[in-house]
Design a protein around this motif. Structure first.
Motif, PDB file in Angstrom:
ATOM      1  N   ALA A 241      59.324  31.573  19.280  1.00  0.00           N
ATOM      2  CA  ALA A 241      60.740  31.776  19.610  1.00  0.00           C
ATOM      3  C   ALA A 241      61.019  31.424  21.063  1.00  0.00           C
ATOM      4  CB  ALA A 241      61.136  33.225  19.320  1.00  0.00           C
ATOM      5  N   VAL A 242      60.123  31.846  21.955  1.00  0.00           N
ATOM      6  CA  VAL A 242      60.322  31.523  23.379  1.00  0.00           C
ATOM      7  C   VAL A 242      60.254  30.018  23.612  1.00  0.00           C
ATOM      8  CG1 VAL A 242      59.307  31.762  25.677  1.00  0.00           C
ATOM      9  CG2 VAL A 242      59.499  33.759  24.183  1.00  0.00           C
ATOM     10  N   ALA A 243      59.295  29.338  22.945  1.00  0.00           N
ATOM     11  CA  ALA A 243      59.185  27.886  23.105  1.00  0.00           C
ATOM     12  C   ALA A 243      60.435  27.177  22.574  1.00  0.00           C
ATOM     13  CB  ALA A 243      57.937  27.382  22.378  1.00  0.00           C
ATOM     14  N   ALA A 244      60.974  27.652  21.440  1.00  0.00           N
ATOM     15  CA  ALA A 244      62.187  27.049  20.893  1.00  0.00           C
ATOM     16  C   ALA A 244      63.368  27.239  21.845  1.00  0.00           C
ATOM     17  CB  ALA A 244      62.487  27.646  19.525  1.00  0.00           C
ATOM     18  N   LEU A 245      63.471  28.433  22.426  1.00  0.00           N
ATOM     19  CA  LEU A 245      64.564  28.674  23.377  1.00  0.00           C
ATOM     20  C   LEU A 245      64.413  27.816  24.625  1.00  0.00           C
ATOM     21  CD1 LEU A 245      64.943  32.577  23.117  1.00  0.00           C
ATOM     22  CD2 LEU A 245      66.470  30.818  22.202  1.00  0.00           C
ATOM     23  N   LEU A 246      63.169  27.664  25.107  1.00  0.00           N
ATOM     24  CA  LEU A 246      62.959  26.817  26.286  1.00  0.00           C
ATOM     25  C   LEU A 246      63.278  25.364  25.978  1.00  0.00           C
ATOM     26  CD1 LEU A 246      59.620  28.306  27.735  1.00  0.00           C
ATOM     27  CD2 LEU A 246      61.949  28.558  28.634  1.00  0.00           C
ATOM     28  N   LEU A 247      62.918  24.899  24.783  1.00  0.00           N
ATOM     29  CA  LEU A 247      63.244  23.524  24.399  1.00  0.00           C
ATOM     30  C   LEU A 247      64.753  23.323  24.308  1.00  0.00           C
ATOM     31  CD1 LEU A 247      62.347  20.723  23.466  1.00  0.00           C
ATOM     32  CD2 LEU A 247      62.202  21.627  21.133  1.00  0.00           C
ATOM     33  N   LEU A 248      65.448  24.298  23.715  1.00  0.00           N
ATOM     34  CA  LEU A 248      66.908  24.205  23.630  1.00  0.00           C
ATOM     35  C   LEU A 248      67.538  24.207  25.020  1.00  0.00           C
ATOM     36  CD1 LEU A 248      69.482  24.191  21.928  1.00  0.00           C
ATOM     37  CD2 LEU A 248      69.365  26.700  21.866  1.00  0.00           C
ATOM     38  N   ALA A 249      67.026  25.057  25.916  1.00  0.00           N
ATOM     39  CA  ALA A 249      67.554  25.092  27.282  1.00  0.00           C
ATOM     40  C   ALA A 249      67.310  23.772  28.002  1.00  0.00           C
ATOM     41  CB  ALA A 249      66.914  26.249  28.052  1.00  0.00           C
ATOM     42  N   ALA A 250      66.125  23.179  27.778  1.00  0.00           N
ATOM     43  CA  ALA A 250      65.830  21.888  28.409  1.00  0.00           C
ATOM     44  C   ALA A 250      66.778  20.801  27.909  1.00  0.00           C
ATOM     45  CB  ALA A 250      64.382  21.493  28.146  1.00  0.00           C
ATOM     46  N   LEU A 251      67.055  20.807  26.593  1.00  0.00           N
ATOM     47  CA  LEU A 251      67.994  19.827  26.048  1.00  0.00           C
ATOM     48  C   LEU A 251      69.398  20.010  26.632  1.00  0.00           C
ATOM     49  CD1 LEU A 251      66.899  19.742  22.287  1.00  0.00           C
ATOM     50  CD2 LEU A 251      66.480  18.006  24.048  1.00  0.00           C
ATOM     51  N   LEU A 252      69.846  21.260  26.745  1.00  0.00           N
ATOM     52  CA  LEU A 252      71.170  21.524  27.316  1.00  0.00           C
ATOM     53  C   LEU A 252      71.238  21.097  28.778  1.00  0.00           C
ATOM     54  CD1 LEU A 252      71.995  25.007  25.733  1.00  0.00           C
ATOM     55  CD2 LEU A 252      72.890  22.768  25.080  1.00  0.00           C
ATOM     56  N   LEU A 253      70.164  21.371  29.528  1.00  0.00           N
ATOM     57  CA  LEU A 253      70.137  20.949  30.935  1.00  0.00           C
ATOM     58  C   LEU A 253      70.152  19.426  31.046  1.00  0.00           C
ATOM     59  CD1 LEU A 253      67.572  23.460  32.497  1.00  0.00           C
ATOM     60  CD2 LEU A 253      70.050  23.379  32.867  1.00  0.00           C
ATOM     61  N   ALA A 254      69.427  18.748  30.142  1.00  0.00           N
ATOM     62  CA  ALA A 254      69.435  17.282  30.165  1.00  0.00           C
ATOM     63  C   ALA A 254      70.838  16.750  29.863  1.00  0.00           C
ATOM     64  CB  ALA A 254      68.426  16.748  29.152  1.00  0.00           C
ATOM     65  N   MET A 255      71.535  17.373  28.907  1.00  0.00           N
ATOM     66  CA  MET A 255      72.907  16.965  28.587  1.00  0.00           C
ATOM     67  C   MET A 255      73.818  17.138  29.800  1.00  0.00           C
ATOM     68  SD  MET A 255      73.083  15.937  25.397  1.00  0.00           S
ATOM     69  CE  MET A 255      72.179  16.095  23.830  1.00  0.00           C
ATOM     70  N   ARG A 256      73.694  18.277  30.480  1.00  0.00           N
ATOM     71  CA  ARG A 256      74.539  18.516  31.656  1.00  0.00           C
ATOM     72  C   ARG A 256      74.192  17.557  32.787  1.00  0.00           C
ATOM     73  NH1 ARG A 256      79.107  20.801  30.102  1.00  0.00           N
ATOM     74  NH2 ARG A 256      78.622  22.265  28.453  1.00  0.00           N
ATOM     75  N   ALA A 257      72.900  17.257  32.948  1.00  0.00           N
ATOM     76  CA  ALA A 257      72.520  16.296  33.987  1.00  0.00           C
ATOM     77  C   ALA A 257      73.115  14.921  33.703  1.00  0.00           C
ATOM     78  CB  ALA A 257      70.991  16.216  34.086  1.00  0.00           C
ATOM     79  N   LEU A 258      73.095  14.525  32.417  1.00  0.00           N
ATOM     80  CA  LEU A 258      73.715  13.257  32.040  1.00  0.00           C
ATOM     81  C   LEU A 258      75.216  13.294  32.272  1.00  0.00           C
ATOM     82  CD1 LEU A 258      73.474  10.441  30.815  1.00  0.00           C
ATOM     83  CD2 LEU A 258      73.593  11.478  28.536  1.00  0.00           C
ATOM     84  N   SER A 259      75.865  14.434  31.988  1.00  0.00           N
ATOM     85  CA  SER A 259      77.301  14.569  32.234  1.00  0.00           C
ATOM     86  C   SER A 259      77.615  14.446  33.721  1.00  0.00           C
ATOM     87  CB  SER A 259      77.796  15.914  31.697  1.00  0.00           C
ATOM     88  OG  SER A 259      77.643  16.008  30.294  1.00  0.00           O
ATOM     89  N   VAL A 260      76.780  15.049  34.558  1.00  0.00           N
ATOM     90  CA  VAL A 260      76.984  14.935  36.013  1.00  0.00           C
ATOM     91  C   VAL A 260      76.841  13.489  36.459  1.00  0.00           C
ATOM     92  CG1 VAL A 260      76.023  15.565  38.255  1.00  0.00           C
ATOM     93  CG2 VAL A 260      76.329  17.311  36.493  1.00  0.00           C
ATOM     94  N   LEU A 261      75.842  12.787  35.932  1.00  0.00           N
ATOM     95  CA  LEU A 261      75.645  11.384  36.301  1.00  0.00           C
ATOM     96  C   LEU A 261      76.850  10.538  35.895  1.00  0.00           C
ATOM     97  CD1 LEU A 261      73.811   9.148  37.380  1.00  0.00           C
ATOM     98  CD2 LEU A 261      72.798   8.979  35.096  1.00  0.00           C
TER      99      LEU A 261
END
Length: 506
Positions: free
Chosen positions: A240-260
């Motif tokens: 569960a923790v690994a799934a949450l960390l993966l989801l958080a990483a994907l969301l952060l990548a999306m936001r980083a792309l939005s900032v770019l």
């Protein structure tokens, strides 16, 4: 920035105009050419035919581009721009300055390398620009923009473009809003552009490659990842923790792309007023500069999403009477404040609409007793749960747990719904999680419509729809819902009388 005097008589496009026209056409025919060259080769003879076909297609595109440059002429008159083009089929066009609602200057990286710009002249309601000049030297493009600004105020009978003795006066520039880099980064954080780009990329993959290949690629890699995790024998908590960390990483990548993407599109954003025309300029690699007059603005939309509230920011958009473009040219002037503090948005509205008090002193609320009607669309869960219960059993009825939230959300929405008619404008507000305010001057209203559904007739309510020119499909509708019938009828007659008086003045 000062602009040079314009030459007398007719003027040509930039000598490299044919190159930019060729590149534009090559983009449209790029895929067919690639298919002919790389997939049409089956033998020596076929290979030669394919090369001849590709060379012939390129030669036709070059000839068309050169002919367009040689036959395109324009002249700036006292009251209009005169354009002639065509070789076999001649075309003469006179575009009055008063008809030009928006002047858009577009500069890609290649444009900036050669010091040129593409110019679009847009009018109200047109699906295409009135004129598209690809391309002009940058100083001439700016001079043309300035001539359009001054065109409606020029002295009749005097052609300003032929007066080479009097230098053009430096236009007065008043900066209304400028976005520094930290504000553009905040804009990227509150937007979902990264998610939109990723979804579009998946759509392109499904269009270019066979759907089975894409599905197999995703399935195979998913199985490899599942086997790898299964071999590690992690516990339930670790999984569960690994799934949450993966989801958080994907969301952060999306936001980083939005900032770019925000930095690329809105870097150097500046809203200014030049000789009673509002001008927006933005872009890191591709610079877009577009302008329109205040009187062309038909409606105003103020938005405040959840992330906006977290950062104490808002977004201010406008609808103009210019042609509806769906690319960056059409969207360039829509955001007069892509992101700004609430006070900065209020100051902009007060500055650009001095006769409309903002915010309204008093709101007329919508009766809260009708709030349950906003939750009626969630009734579709009942048949869905009933059908799903055949396969999932009693667990399918858990879908109905959404109803309390839908009812809560409906009553929160109706608590914020309201409207105000003061002086020369009407304002409608709504939304709960994502809040919005929509405002229009009464003289800009195009049509009114009073509608009553069967439920309205049953419960004695009505909805009033107000229409303005240039309304965006994604903007909140300018309408008043769930009003008591008598109140809606009185407001309809009040606004209808105002519209009738305006038509009589015309």
């Amino acid at each position: 920035m000062s602009t040079p005097d314009l030459e007398t008589g007719e003027q040509r496009l930039h000598p490299l105009s044919w190159l930019f026209v060729l590149l534009q056409q090559a983009r449209q025919f790029f895929i067919p050419l690639v298919l002919v060259v790389f997939f049409g080769q089956r033998g020596d003879r076929e290979d030669g035919y394919a090369n001849l076909a590709s060379l012939g297609a390129i030669g036709v595109l070059v000839a068309i581009s050169v002919l367009q440059y040689l036959t395109y002429r324009y002249r700036l008159g006292a009251d209009a721009i005169h354009i002639r083009s065509g070789l076999l089929e001649r075309s003469w066009r006179d575009i009055p300055y008063a008809r030009i609602h928006n002047v858009a200057l577009h500069q890609s990286v290649l444009h900036r390398m050669f010091g040129v710009a593409e110019v679009r002249l847009e009018s109200a309601g047109g699906a295409r620009p009135e004129a598209q000049m690809r391309v002009l030297r940058l100083d001439r493009a700016l001079a043309l923009e300035q001539r359009v600004r001054q065109g409606t105020h020029a002295t009749p009978g005097i052609d300003a473009s032929t007066d080479g003795t009097t230098p053009a006066a430096e236009p007065s520039v008043r900066t209304l809003l400028r976005l520094p880099v930290p504000e553009v980064i905040r804009l990227g954080l509150v937007s979902n552009r990264g998610m939109v780009v990723v979804a579009a990329a998946f759509g392109v993959l499904y269009q270019v490659f066979p759907q089975r290949s894409v599905s197999n690629f995703i399935t195979n890699n998913g199985e490899v990842a599942y086997r790898y995790v299964h071999d590690l024998h992690p516990g339930m908590a670790a999984t569960a923790v690994a799934a949450l960390l993966l989801l958080a990483a994907l969301l952060l990548a999306m936001r980083a792309l939005s900032v770019l993407l925000a930095l690329v599109q809105y870097h150097g954003f500046t809203l200014s007023e030049i000789e009673r025309r509002l001008t927006v300029e933005r872009g890191l690699l591709t610079r877009i500069r577009t302008s329109t007059t205040r009187r062309r603005i038909q409606a105003w939309t103020l938005r405040e999403g959840f992330l906006h509230r977290c950062l104490r920011r808002r977004r201010l958009q406008v609808d103009t009477a210019a042609s509806q473009q769906h690319d960056d040219h059409g969207r360039a002037f829509r955001d007069v404040a892509p992101i700004a503090t609430p006070q900065a948005c209020d100051d902009l509205i007060a500055d650009l609409l001095p006769h409309a008090a903002w915010p309204p002193a008093q709101w007329t609320p919508v009766p809260r007793a009708n709030g349950w009607r906003l939750a009626l669309p969630s009734l579709w869960l009942l048949p869905v749960a009933a059908m799903a219960s055949w396969h999932l059993g009693p667990w399918a009825w858990l879908l109905l747990a959404w109803w309390p939230w839908a009812l809560f959300s409906a009553y929160r929405q109706i608590a914020r719904m309201g409207w105000s008619v003061e002086g020369e404008r009407i304002v409608v507000r709504g939304g709960w999680w994502d809040r919005w305010w929509r405002m229009a001057e009464l003289d800009k209203l195009q049509a009114l419509r009073l509608s009553r559904s069967p439920l309205d007739r049953l419960f004695g309510t009505a909805s009033l729809w107000l229409d303005t020119a240039g309304a965006q499909a994604s903007a909140p509708p300018l309408r008043l819902r769930l009003l008591p019938e008598a109140q809606a009828q009185a407001l309809y007659e009040q606004l209808g009388t105002r519209l009738a008086r305006r038509r009589l003045r015309w």
